[in-house]
Enzyme design. Structure first.
Site, PDB file in Angstrom:
ATOM      1  N   CYS A 201      -1.728   5.911   2.366  1.00  0.00           N
ATOM      2  CA  CYS A 201      -1.285   5.350   0.713  1.00  0.00           C
ATOM      3  C   CYS A 201      -0.898   6.551  -0.208  1.00  0.00           C
ATOM      4  O   CYS A 201      -0.111   6.197  -1.109  1.00  0.00           O
ATOM      5  CB  CYS A 201      -2.555   4.602   0.585  1.00  0.00           C
ATOM      6  SG  CYS A 201      -4.063   5.648   0.339  1.00  0.00           S
TER       7      CYS A 201
ATOM      8  N   HIS B 244      -7.899   3.972  -1.861  1.00  0.00           N
ATOM      9  CA  HIS B 244      -6.473   3.761  -1.812  1.00  0.00           C
ATOM     10  C   HIS B 244      -5.550   4.260  -3.178  1.00  0.00           C
ATOM     11  O   HIS B 244      -6.320   4.426  -3.917  1.00  0.00           O
ATOM     12  CB  HIS B 244      -6.506   2.118  -1.693  1.00  0.00           C
ATOM     13  CG  HIS B 244      -5.070   1.559  -1.128  1.00  0.00           C
ATOM     14  ND1 HIS B 244      -4.571   2.106  -0.119  1.00  0.00           N
ATOM     15  CD2 HIS B 244      -4.399   0.678  -1.926  1.00  0.00           C
ATOM     16  CE1 HIS B 244      -3.243   1.109  -0.116  1.00  0.00           C
ATOM     17  NE2 HIS B 244      -3.150   0.326  -1.261  1.00  0.00           N
TER      18      HIS B 244
ATOM     19  N   ASP C 267       2.295  -2.372  -4.296  1.00  0.00           N
ATOM     20  CA  ASP C 267       1.566  -1.717  -3.278  1.00  0.00           C
ATOM     21  C   ASP C 267       2.392  -1.436  -2.073  1.00  0.00           C
ATOM     22  O   ASP C 267       2.575  -2.317  -1.115  1.00  0.00           O
ATOM     23  CB  ASP C 267       0.237  -2.497  -2.752  1.00  0.00           C
ATOM     24  CG  ASP C 267      -0.685  -1.600  -1.650  1.00  0.00           C
ATOM     25  OD1 ASP C 267      -0.195  -0.485  -1.372  1.00  0.00           O
ATOM     26  OD2 ASP C 267      -1.593  -1.847  -1.603  1.00  0.00           O
TER      27      ASP C 267
END
Length: 649
Positions: free
Chosen positions: A410, A454, A470
């Site tokens: 991430c 994250h 995302d």
């Protein structure tokens, strides 16, 4: 001067070492694994080498230096802090047995060792640490009993008898302990400050750099537990917003320090939302998280211009927060010139290939920012993969990620996506926090673990404001959507895996219950406990007066029991008095001036009781005449005897 203190025998030595080891155990479990293993090995080696004689002074000095060197090696240069202090205590206790020889040395070792569980409580207050500390305390009392027996040259008492004595001591002190826990005034801030830990618990921070989260993402310990009051959000909505990163120097993302001084952004939220409670595990930081987006800051926290929460105090203990959140219909739809510059800032001379591609996309898309965003997500979905094994970042980490290895986690996806958007002229920033969470089906709450850390992106689009994007979910949706509940229901899992996951859920449910019952007992809970008694809104002075009253009553109870035990130290006399109380309940109690046989004769005259006559004679012979008798049999008969059916008025 020659040490004339009595020496300890082998059995007493084993008791002392076992007590010290159990006291050290909860502290070792809270230290770094390698350091704890070194201390444990040093403790065993020292105990073996010093079995026959005290180790020479030079050897002990070398042991001390070796322990200090191990601490510096594992924890860095010596500096004040809880971790460093606890490690020093553990190291000194590990080699304390090098001078264990006399009774005085043994008592000294046990006394110092009992500081270890208290030190462990500075690092963790969970049920395991508490249970181990209680076991260490009980073992320490047993060891002290054994040392006293050796000093008095008395016959060893069976373990069952020793446990009975220790149990009585614990029960005597229980009322005072409960008075301290329930009634001592709970203050909003600690009475004293504790230096920051030298080795902080992993958590979110004000910076994000390549590979910074590898240790965090391998840590499966809970970061927070969430109880929803009503419906829980869907998986795609479980984004737990933390620090927002705006400044970028080519490698490291940082928060904008001025954001905390600006008013929160204008947010138009949907009518529906979520009401929930977060139990936040300690991190020694101030950063909090909330479901994206929080409506307001709870008491004791503040909301900055980027809609990130932070606590007014360091989160050095378990904290509980009641929050409300809702999705945003429009989020900061009007961007000031200063905010736009900050959201487009890029260091000069970095990642030229990314800049070239972004300019090309901008030319092809014209003024359609959303088209650029869609094109980037489509590219990531097609050509990229998710992995935790990535090469070391070079001078141009975004170029290397987007055009060379095209795989990462991430941090790489969010950072590279934001740099790509900024080069295309689209304001963008990185948001850190947690994503997902697993439902505990036993307690019906959600657990978010540190490994759920994250990072995602937000882009600013006209008429909408900040919009969450995302890129990690585009390439690895299971990273966000897969839950423990899904895995428990999946047919692919074996029965053993399911049982293991269920055991883990039971363990976490028990831990949450401990947190709720003990660790979160604060001033508010204290007031709620006293409300059924008609005591509402008591001030600190009134609480202190109540605590002092309860403590004095508990101390009086302790004094009475101890004095009674001192009066009835003889088990034979104690059994005889219990027998007299059984007859007193029938109206045939013994008067204080009556000798045993006189009392037994009086009872027998009123209601025939020949067994009492015989038993009283045996007691008088053993107690006063010095007649040799089977004491165990006499004690058994005294405890078993009951008044005859006719012995009543």
């Amino acid at each position: 001067m020659t040490d004339t203190a009595p020496l300890i025998d082998r059995n007493a030595r084993y008791w002392t070492l076992a007590s010290a080891a159990l006291a050290l155990l909860p502290l070792l479990l809270r230290l770094p694994t390698l350091l704890a293993a070194l201390f444990a090995g040093a403790a065993v080696l020292t105990a073996l080498l010093s079995q026959r004689r005290v180790l020479p002074m030079p050897v002990r000095v070398l042991l001390v230096l070796a322990m200090l060197g191990a601490i510096v090696w594992q924890m860095g240069a010596m500096r004040p802090g809880r971790d460093t202090g606890c490690a020093l205590l553990a190291a000194m206790l590990a080699i304390k047995s090098s001078e264990l020889r006399s009774l005085r040395d043994a008592r000294s070792l046990i006394g110092f060792a009992l500081f270890a569980p208290f030190a462990a409580f500075l690092l963790d207050q969970g049920p395991l640490t508490t249970a181990l500390a209680a076991l260490a305390g009980i073992t320490g009392l047993l060891a002290l009993q054994r040392l006293a027996q050796g000093e008095g040259h008395s016959a060893p008492v069976p373990l069952r008898g020793q446990l009975h004595g220790v149990g009585r001591l614990l029960l005597i002190g229980l009322p005072l302990a409960l008075a301290c826990f329930w009634l001592f005034p709970r203050l909003a801030t600690p009475l004293w400050g504790i230096p920051d830990r030298a080795v902080g618990t992993p958590g979110l921070s004000d910076t994000m750099e390549p590979d910074q989260w590898l240790d965090l993402m391998a840590d499966d310990t809970p970061a927070l537990r969430v109880q929803f009051f009503g419906a829980a959000p869907a998986a795609e909505q479980r984004y737990w917003r933390g620090p927002v990163m705006t400044r970028f120097d080519g490698h490291v993302w940082r928060r904008d320090p001025a954001a905390q001084f600006r008013t929160p952004a204008a947010v138009e939220q949907t009518g529906s939302g979520w009401d929930y409670q977060i139990d936040y595990e300690p991190t020694d930081r101030r950063q909090l998280v909330a479901l994206d987006l929080p409506r307001s800051a709870p008491a004791g926290a503040r909301l900055d211009a980027d809609m990130s929460l932070s606590s007014d105090r360091r989160l050095s203990a378990l904290t509980r927060w009641r929050l409300q959140s809702a999705p945003a219909r429009r989020f900061d739809a009007t961007l000031s010139a200063e905010q736009r510059r900050a959201a487009l800032q890029l260091p000069a001379g970095f990642n030229p290939r990314t800049a070239t591609l972004a300019r090309q996309w901008r030319q092809e898309a014209g003024n359609d920012d959303a088209a650029v965003v869609r094109r980037a997500l489509a590219w990531i979905t097609t050509d990229f993969s998710y992995t935790l094994e990535t090469p070391v970042a070079g001078r141009d980490p975004v170029d290397a990620f987007l055009f060379d290895y095209k795989a990462g986690f991430c941090q790489h996806f969010s950072s590279s996506f934001v740099v790509l958007m900024r080069n295309a002229g689209i304001p963008a920033r990185v948001v850190t926090g947690f994503a997902g969470g697993t439902r505990n089906r036993i307690g019906n709450y959600w657990v978010v673990r540190r490994m759920d850390a994250h990072a995602w992106a937000e882009v600013w689009l006209p008429q909408q404001g900040w919009v969450r994007v995302d890129p990690t979910a585009a390439v690895a949706p299971e990273r966000i959507l897969d839950t423990l509940d899904d895995r428990l229901q999946a047919g692919a899992d074996t029965g053993l895996q399911q049982r293991w996951l269920q055991i883990g859920q039971v363990g976490d449910w028990l831990r949450r219950g401990w947190n709720d019952l003990v660790l979160s007992f604060d001033a508010r809970r204290q007031q709620q406990m006293l409300q059924p008694l008609g005591l509402d809104d008591l001030g600190p002075g009134q609480l202190l007066a109540g605590f002092v009253t309860a403590a004095l009553l508990a101390l009086a109870w302790m004094a009475w029991l101890l004095a009674r035990g001192e009066r009835e130290r003889d088990p034979l006399l104690r059994a005889w008095h219990h027998l007299g109380r059984r007859y007193a309940r029938r109206g045939l109690g013994r008067e204080p001036h009556e000798p045993p046989m006189v009392w037994a004769g009086r009872v027998h005259a009123q209601q025939p009781d020949p067994a009492l006559l015989a038993l009283s004679q045996r007691f008088a012979d053993a107690r006063y005449a010095g007649t040799r008798t089977d004491l165990a049999a006499l004690l058994r008969d005294l405890r078993r005897h009951r008044p005859s059916s006719g012995a009543s008025q």
